[in-house]
Design an enzyme around this catalytic site. Sequence first.
Site, short mmCIF file in Angstrom:
data_model
loop_
_atom_site.label_atom_id
_atom_site.label_comp_id
_atom_site.label_asym_id
_atom_site.label_seq_id
_atom_site.Cartn_x
_atom_site.Cartn_y
_atom_site.Cartn_z
N CYS A 68 0.36 5.07 7.41
CA CYS A 68 -0.35 4.53 8.49
C CYS A 68 0.80 4.35 9.63
O CYS A 68 1.49 2.64 8.98
CB CYS A 68 -1.17 4.56 8.48
SG CYS A 68 -2.59 4.75 6.72
N ARG B 173 -17.80 -2.36 18.08
CA ARG B 173 -16.80 -3.45 18.12
C ARG B 173 -16.10 -4.03 18.75
O ARG B 173 -15.32 -2.74 19.03
CB ARG B 173 -16.40 -3.96 16.65
CG ARG B 173 -15.48 -4.93 16.61
CD ARG B 173 -15.87 -5.50 15.07
NE ARG B 173 -17.51 -5.20 14.26
CZ ARG B 173 -17.46 -4.97 13.13
NH1 ARG B 173 -16.67 -4.20 12.53
NH2 ARG B 173 -18.64 -5.09 12.50
N CYS C 210 -16.53 -8.45 5.69
CA CYS C 210 -15.86 -7.37 5.60
C CYS C 210 -14.34 -8.09 4.48
O CYS C 210 -14.18 -8.75 4.93
CB CYS C 210 -15.51 -7.16 6.93
SG CYS C 210 -16.70 -6.83 8.26
N CYS D 253 -19.11 2.39 8.86
CA CYS D 253 -18.12 2.04 9.96
C CYS D 253 -16.71 2.30 10.22
O CYS D 253 -16.26 2.43 9.28
CB CYS D 253 -17.76 0.10 9.45
SG CYS D 253 -16.93 -0.87 10.87
N CYS E 122 0.21 0.18 10.54
CA CYS E 122 -0.22 -0.96 9.52
C CYS E 122 0.91 -1.75 8.93
O CYS E 122 1.80 -1.29 8.13
CB CYS E 122 -0.70 0.00 8.03
SG CYS E 122 -1.88 -1.29 7.06
N CYS F 18 0.83 -1.07 0.24
CA CYS F 18 0.04 0.11 0.05
C CYS F 18 0.84 1.46 -0.25
O CYS F 18 2.23 1.76 0.38
CB CYS F 18 -0.29 0.26 1.40
SG CYS F 18 -2.19 1.31 1.53
N CYS G 287 -19.68 -5.83 3.51
CA CYS G 287 -18.23 -4.74 4.41
C CYS G 287 -17.57 -4.48 3.64
O CYS G 287 -16.99 -5.51 3.34
CB CYS G 287 -18.71 -4.67 5.57
SG CYS G 287 -18.00 -3.36 6.53
N1 SAM Z 1 -6.88 0.79 3.10
C1 SAM Z 1 -7.87 0.59 3.89
C2 SAM Z 1 -7.57 2.05 4.53
O1 SAM Z 1 -6.71 2.07 5.14
O2 SAM Z 1 -8.77 2.62 4.72
C3 SAM Z 1 -8.52 0.08 4.12
C4 SAM Z 1 -7.84 -1.42 4.69
S1 SAM Z 1 -7.37 -0.14 6.33
C5 SAM Z 1 -6.20 -2.00 6.84
C6 SAM Z 1 -8.67 -0.79 7.45
C7 SAM Z 1 -8.34 0.14 8.95
O3 SAM Z 1 -7.85 -1.04 9.56
C8 SAM Z 1 -7.32 0.95 9.49
O4 SAM Z 1 -7.46 2.04 8.93
C9 SAM Z 1 -6.85 1.14 10.64
O5 SAM Z 1 -8.11 0.93 11.78
C10 SAM Z 1 -6.88 -0.93 11.15
N2 SAM Z 1 -6.08 -1.45 11.04
C11 SAM Z 1 -4.64 -1.42 10.60
N3 SAM Z 1 -3.51 -1.78 11.10
C12 SAM Z 1 -4.07 -1.93 12.53
C13 SAM Z 1 -3.51 -2.43 13.16
N4 SAM Z 1 -1.37 -2.49 13.00
N5 SAM Z 1 -3.88 -2.81 14.40
C14 SAM Z 1 -5.07 -2.01 14.75
N6 SAM Z 1 -6.23 -1.25 14.01
C15 SAM Z 1 -5.31 -1.63 12.61
FE1 SF4 Z 2 -2.50 1.07 3.40
FE2 SF4 Z 2 -2.44 0.56 5.41
FE3 SF4 Z 2 -2.64 3.45 4.98
FE4 SF4 Z 2 -4.94 1.31 5.07
S1 SF4 Z 2 -4.29 1.15 6.49
S2 SF4 Z 2 -4.55 2.99 3.47
S3 SF4 Z 2 -3.57 -0.70 3.88
S4 SF4 Z 2 -1.00 1.84 5.56
#
Ligand code: SAM
Ligand code: SF4
Length: 331
Positions: free
Chosen positions: A60, A263, A100, A191, A63, A56, A131
């Site tokens: 973040c 949740r 989801c 959500c 992530c 990606c 979802c």
């Molecule tokens: N890429 C898209 C986005 O960011 O909108 C969708 C998938 S992203 C993985 C969805 C959510 O997963 C993120 O907004 C975050 O809140 C949650 N998430 C991702 N990594 C995480 C982690 N290590 N621990 C807890 N929540 C996490």
């Molecule tokens: Fe990409 Fe992870 Fe951020 Fe979603 S949460 S935009 S998968 S880096």
Amino acid sequence: MDPSPIRHDWTQREVLQLFQQPFSDLLHQAQATHRAHFDPNRVQVSTLLSIKTGACPEDCKYCPQSIRYDTGLEREQVMAVEEVVDAARRARAAGATRFCMGAAWRSPKDKDLQTVEAMVREVKALGMETCLTLGMLRDGQAERLRDAGLDYYNHNLDTSEAYYDEIITTRSYQDRLDTLEKVRDAGLKTCCGGIIGMGEAREDRVALLRTLATLPVHPQSVPINQLVQVPGTPLHGIEPPDPFEFVRTIAVARLLMPGSYVRLSAGREQMSDELQALCFLAGANSIFYGDKLLTTGNPEADADRQLLDRLGMGFEERACAQTQCETNDPA
Ligand code: SAM
Ligand code: SF4
Ligand code: DTB
């Protein structure tokens, strides 16, 4: 009498006061509100599947799927529709009512959307709620997904606006609010929640929950994640949150958004049974079910069934069966 009518005018001070109460007072209040709106012994169950994994472009810091961090994650292209439907069938057989699907995208391309529409149509045809979480949406995309049969779109605010820049620099808080607006305007259920344990202060947790509870319509589903620390991500090794502060966050979410499903989301594998039970007592009534989240672990389905059984709790058979979930037409 309903101890907590649905409001959208919470102030930062009011929310902070809820947080600051003695723990037992807060839990008592949250449980009373929970009981006024839901059967306290039923949880909604959703199963997650990563339909496109890793690489990606976003940054973040929590992530494992960001291309910027070396987490050892194998990238995978978009899954075949049939494989996704098979996974949904298995989730349904195990008792999940919602499926989801998540993708590691900044935002979906129109070409990708066609494949995702097919996934939504077929999962919906199994009789499950659908979802998606695909990142930011452009004009018209939410409508296309709605027309394919989408019920919920997940898009988290993650943290407070003030703390946000410490966590993500490649998209703004306003970008997130804009996507949420598109989702609501298309008539989809939202959500939307956040992550606890990213080094934020209580005032950030207060601000996050206040932002959620002052949206024009409360998100019908509010995932409260505990950070899953993944080696290679910048937040790996950060001090985990005080478990009681996590429970307080759940309780305050319940009080601010009485008709929403709260949740108990990522992070359950790192929690004791007792802590999860406290979260249910505080008003959590939804979980991710199945041994994987998107890329990280989740408790085994058997362990979850046993836990709920020991607590005299069970799966909700149909979501929104007994709640005053808000519609997208603000009162
Ligand atoms: N890429 C898209 C986005 O960011 O909108 C969708 C998938 S992203 C993985 C969805 C959510 O997963 C993120 O907004 C975050 O809140 C949650 N998430 C991702 N990594 C995480 C982690 N290590 N621990 C807890 N929540 C996490
Ligand atoms: Fe990409 Fe992870 Fe951020 Fe979603 S949460 S935009 S998968 S880096
Ligand atoms: C949400 O709030 N949490 C889920 C879901 N919505 C998409 C994702 C949790 C991801 C945890 C890290 C991983 O498994 O990659």
